[in-house]
Design a protein around this motif. Structure first.
Motif, short mmCIF file in Angstrom:
data_model
loop_
_atom_site.label_atom_id
_atom_site.label_comp_id
_atom_site.label_asym_id
_atom_site.label_seq_id
_atom_site.Cartn_x
_atom_site.Cartn_y
_atom_site.Cartn_z
N ARG A 30 -4.38 7.70 -15.51
CA ARG A 30 -5.40 8.46 -16.25
C ARG A 30 -6.80 7.90 -16.00
O ARG A 30 -7.79 8.51 -16.36
N GLY A 31 -6.88 6.72 -15.40
CA GLY A 31 -8.17 6.12 -15.06
C GLY A 31 -8.82 5.35 -16.19
O GLY A 31 -10.03 5.16 -16.18
N VAL A 32 -8.03 4.91 -17.17
CA VAL A 32 -8.62 4.19 -18.31
C VAL A 32 -8.65 2.68 -18.11
O VAL A 32 -9.20 1.96 -18.94
N VAL A 33 -8.09 2.18 -17.01
CA VAL A 33 -8.05 0.74 -16.76
C VAL A 33 -9.06 0.38 -15.68
O VAL A 33 -9.05 0.95 -14.59
N ARG A 34 -9.92 -0.58 -16.02
CA ARG A 34 -10.88 -1.10 -15.03
C ARG A 34 -10.52 -2.55 -14.71
O ARG A 34 -10.22 -3.33 -15.60
N LEU A 35 -10.56 -2.87 -13.43
CA LEU A 35 -10.22 -4.19 -12.95
C LEU A 35 -11.45 -4.83 -12.32
O LEU A 35 -12.15 -4.19 -11.53
N THR A 36 -11.71 -6.08 -12.69
CA THR A 36 -12.76 -6.86 -12.03
C THR A 36 -12.07 -7.97 -11.26
O THR A 36 -11.41 -8.83 -11.83
N HIS A 37 -12.17 -7.89 -9.93
CA HIS A 37 -11.55 -8.86 -9.03
C HIS A 37 -12.62 -9.37 -8.08
O HIS A 37 -13.27 -8.58 -7.39
N GLN A 38 -12.81 -10.66 -8.06
CA GLN A 38 -13.81 -11.32 -7.22
C GLN A 38 -15.20 -10.70 -7.41
O GLN A 38 -15.93 -10.46 -6.47
N GLY A 39 -15.55 -10.43 -8.68
CA GLY A 39 -16.88 -9.93 -9.01
C GLY A 39 -17.09 -8.45 -8.83
O GLY A 39 -18.17 -7.95 -9.15
N ARG A 40 -16.10 -7.72 -8.34
CA ARG A 40 -16.25 -6.28 -8.14
C ARG A 40 -15.38 -5.52 -9.13
O ARG A 40 -14.18 -5.76 -9.21
N GLN A 41 -16.00 -4.60 -9.87
CA GLN A 41 -15.25 -3.81 -10.84
C GLN A 41 -14.87 -2.47 -10.23
O GLN A 41 -15.70 -1.81 -9.61
N VAL A 51 -2.85 -7.03 -9.45
CA VAL A 51 -3.66 -7.83 -10.35
C VAL A 51 -3.32 -9.29 -10.09
O VAL A 51 -2.18 -9.63 -9.77
N HIS A 52 -4.34 -10.17 -10.15
CA HIS A 52 -4.18 -11.59 -9.86
C HIS A 52 -4.62 -12.43 -11.05
O HIS A 52 -5.41 -11.96 -11.88
N VAL A 53 -4.17 -13.65 -11.10
CA VAL A 53 -4.63 -14.59 -12.13
C VAL A 53 -6.13 -14.77 -11.96
O VAL A 53 -6.63 -14.95 -10.84
#
Length: 93
Positions: A30-41, A51-53
């Motif tokens: 549904r697009g309700v989850v945002r991930l920030t990985h290595q400074g990029r959302q 997803v990573h620690v």
């Protein structure tokens, strides 16, 4: 997936933010989850995304905005105490 990453739908299910893995996958699609990985959302669109620690996740459940940092990936969907050890809530300043 690997020792350093996990599917986001599996992680949400293990951390007890969804009752079933399919409900977690639907939440992601549904697009309700945002991930920030290595400074990029990025807004996630598939449950198979990794997803990573150390990553941050932001999503809404039941009218509440949840902002958290992934602390561990987990091996199984365990009891609530084990699930709470998988993340740390980020408090708004």
């Amino acid at each position: 997936m690997s020792e350093t990453g996990c599917r986001v739908d599996v992680w949400l299910w293990r951390a007890r933010f969804a009752k079933t893995r399919s409900m977690a996958a639907a939440m992601v699609e549904r697009g309700v989850v945002r991930l920030t990985h290595q400074g990029r959302q990025t807004r996630l669109d598939k449950g198979s995304r990794c997803v990573h620690v150390g990553d941050s996740l932001v999503f809404a459940i039941g009218g509440r905005l949840i902002d958290l940092r992934v602390e561990a990936l987990g091996e199984r969907r365990g009891p609530a105490g084990e699930a709470r050890a998988l993340y740390a809530l980020i408090e708004a300043d």
